[in-house]
Write an enzyme that holds these catalytic residues in place. Sequence first.
Site, PDB file in Angstrom:
ATOM      1  N   ASP A  16       0.695  -1.201   0.280  1.00 48.70           N
ATOM      2  CA  ASP A  16      -0.078  -0.401   0.191  1.00 48.70           C
ATOM      3  C   ASP A  16       1.301   1.095  -0.171  1.00 48.70           C
ATOM      4  OD1 ASP A  16      -2.332   1.265   0.192  1.00 48.70           O
ATOM      5  OD2 ASP A  16      -2.765   0.880   2.204  1.00 48.70           O
ATOM      6  N   TRP A  21       2.756   7.911  -2.923  1.00 42.77           N
ATOM      7  CA  TRP A  21       4.033   8.096  -2.661  1.00 42.77           C
ATOM      8  C   TRP A  21       3.739   8.945  -4.500  1.00 42.77           C
ATOM      9  CZ3 TRP A  21       6.493   7.640  -7.405  1.00 42.77           C
ATOM     10  CH2 TRP A  21       8.333   7.468  -7.318  1.00 42.77           C
ATOM     11  N   ARG A  29      -1.449   8.546 -10.184  1.00 39.11           N
ATOM     12  CA  ARG A  29      -0.750   7.564  -9.606  1.00 39.11           C
ATOM     13  C   ARG A  29      -0.792   6.561 -10.077  1.00 39.11           C
ATOM     14  NH1 ARG A  29      -4.284   7.870  -4.661  1.00 39.11           N
ATOM     15  NH2 ARG A  29      -5.052   5.385  -5.279  1.00 39.11           N
ATOM     16  N   HIS A  33       2.335   3.167  -9.308  1.00 35.64           N
ATOM     17  CA  HIS A  33       2.121   1.818  -9.277  1.00 35.64           C
ATOM     18  C   HIS A  33       4.022   1.347 -10.008  1.00 35.64           C
ATOM     19  CE1 HIS A  33      -1.350   2.056  -7.267  1.00 35.64           C
ATOM     20  NE2 HIS A  33      -2.053   2.359  -8.620  1.00 35.64           N
ATOM     21  N   LEU A 127      12.294 -19.792  -5.002  1.00 40.02           N
ATOM     22  CA  LEU A 127      11.512 -19.076  -4.733  1.00 40.02           C
ATOM     23  C   LEU A 127       9.795 -19.060  -5.221  1.00 40.02           C
ATOM     24  CD1 LEU A 127      10.875 -16.318  -2.511  1.00 40.02           C
ATOM     25  CD2 LEU A 127      11.063 -14.310  -4.399  1.00 40.02           C
ATOM     26  N   ARG A 183      -5.225  -2.522   8.666  1.00 41.87           N
ATOM     27  CA  ARG A 183      -6.291  -3.721   8.552  1.00 41.87           C
ATOM     28  C   ARG A 183      -6.024  -4.464   7.017  1.00 41.87           C
ATOM     29  NH1 ARG A 183      -8.564   1.564   6.936  1.00 41.87           N
ATOM     30  NH2 ARG A 183      -7.854   2.338   4.720  1.00 41.87           N
TER      31      ARG A 183
HETATM   32  C1  FPP Z   1      -1.903  -0.116  -3.255  1.00 42.61           C
HETATM   33  O1  FPP Z   1      -1.302   1.332  -3.142  1.00 42.61           O
HETATM   34  C2  FPP Z   1      -1.577  -0.118  -4.284  1.00 42.61           C
HETATM   35  C3  FPP Z   1      -2.120  -1.813  -5.384  1.00 42.61           C
HETATM   36  C4  FPP Z   1      -3.478  -0.658  -4.779  1.00 42.61           C
HETATM   37  C5  FPP Z   1      -1.475  -2.426  -6.760  1.00 42.61           C
HETATM   38  C6  FPP Z   1      -0.029  -2.431  -5.846  1.00 42.61           C
HETATM   39  C7  FPP Z   1       0.643  -3.025  -7.242  1.00 42.61           C
HETATM   40  C8  FPP Z   1       2.125  -2.824  -7.268  1.00 42.61           C
HETATM   41  C9  FPP Z   1       2.384  -2.378  -6.242  1.00 42.61           C
HETATM   42  C10 FPP Z   1       2.947  -2.505  -8.718  1.00 42.61           C
HETATM   43  C11 FPP Z   1       2.791  -4.937  -8.845  1.00 42.61           C
HETATM   44  C12 FPP Z   1       1.646  -4.539 -10.222  1.00 42.61           C
HETATM   45  C13 FPP Z   1       2.010  -5.054 -11.037  1.00 42.61           C
HETATM   46  C14 FPP Z   1       0.617  -5.162 -12.084  1.00 42.61           C
HETATM   47  C15 FPP Z   1       2.438  -6.118 -11.129  1.00 42.61           C
HETATM   48  P1  FPP Z   1      -2.994   2.298  -3.436  1.00 42.61           P
HETATM   49  O2  FPP Z   1      -2.676   3.561  -4.917  1.00 42.61           O
HETATM   50  O3  FPP Z   1      -3.755   2.440  -3.007  1.00 42.61           O
HETATM   51  O4  FPP Z   1      -1.981   3.481  -1.858  1.00 42.61           O
HETATM   52  P2  FPP Z   1      -2.481   5.015  -1.244  1.00 42.61           P
HETATM   53  O5  FPP Z   1      -3.147   3.839   0.053  1.00 42.61           O
HETATM   54  O6  FPP Z   1      -1.541   5.278  -1.483  1.00 42.61           O
HETATM   55  O7  FPP Z   1      -3.303   5.647  -2.888  1.00 42.61           O
END
Ligand code: FPP
Length: 247
Positions: A16, A21, A29, A33, A127, A183
């Site tokens: 998360d 970031w 956003r 990712h 792994l 959570r």
């Molecule tokens: C939550 O952060 C993150 C996600 C919903 C996506 C996680 C995905 C990756 C780390 C990249 C890997 C993905 C793939 C497709 C291989 P958030 O967007 O909710 O962050 P925020 O809480 O700061 O809004």
Amino acid sequence: MSAPRTVPHHIAIVMDGNGRWATRRFLPRVAGHKQGVESLRRCVKACADRGVAVLTVFAFSSENWNRPQDEVSGLMELLVLALGREVPRLQADGVRLHFVGERQGLSERIRSGLAQAEAATAHNTRLVLNVCFNYGGRWDVAQAAAKLAAQGLPPTELNLDRAMALAHVPDPDLFIRTGGEQRMSNFLLWQSAYSELFFSDRLWPDFDEAALDEAIAAFGRRERRFGQTSAQLGNEAAPAAPRQQTA
Ligand code: FPP
């Protein structure tokens, strides 16, 4: 008594904080990712180097479809890009990929990309990397129950366990969530019954080797009792015997 295992066999992570970031850097956003994929690559290598056998990450939840359309399509594109770029590296590093989640809702292009990546890495043993995509813990329990019903099997704990989407690996020992929230957000609801929880304030793109080591060190300090007592585990000194009264 054997020494307690300090490196978890299986680590699960809710990655998360990508959105925050990016927003802090005035970026879209999806840029967060993208950076999240970099962080995941670093984490996979660090886990393998430390002797972790299984890493399970939450990449796209059943509920993430409700995000703005451009973010959803950005995540789908990122998955396709990441597959093309990362699979050869994972192959070289001995990582076996599994995608866990409902595939029905995904496009044919993505479904075949997932199947190809799994087939290409199927013989790797260093792994296991489970990428949960279009996954939800409640979906998993429901699909396992439906599978059993179709087979005419009773929904016992053992049968459910065998029908769950992560039946190919033992339950996670350590469950990490980055990004400051505390959570589980519908991740591994069944499998994390006895996982040790670790919450990090770091945003996922900033979760580096030192942060991973901090989580593993915290895990090493936990006493895992699985319903037993400290004394049963031999971790608690027996109460001192009452002193004999002398005349
Ligand atoms: C939550 O952060 C993150 C996600 C919903 C996506 C996680 C995905 C990756 C780390 C990249 C890997 C993905 C793939 C497709 C291989 P958030 O967007 O909710 O962050 P925020 O809480 O700061 O809004």
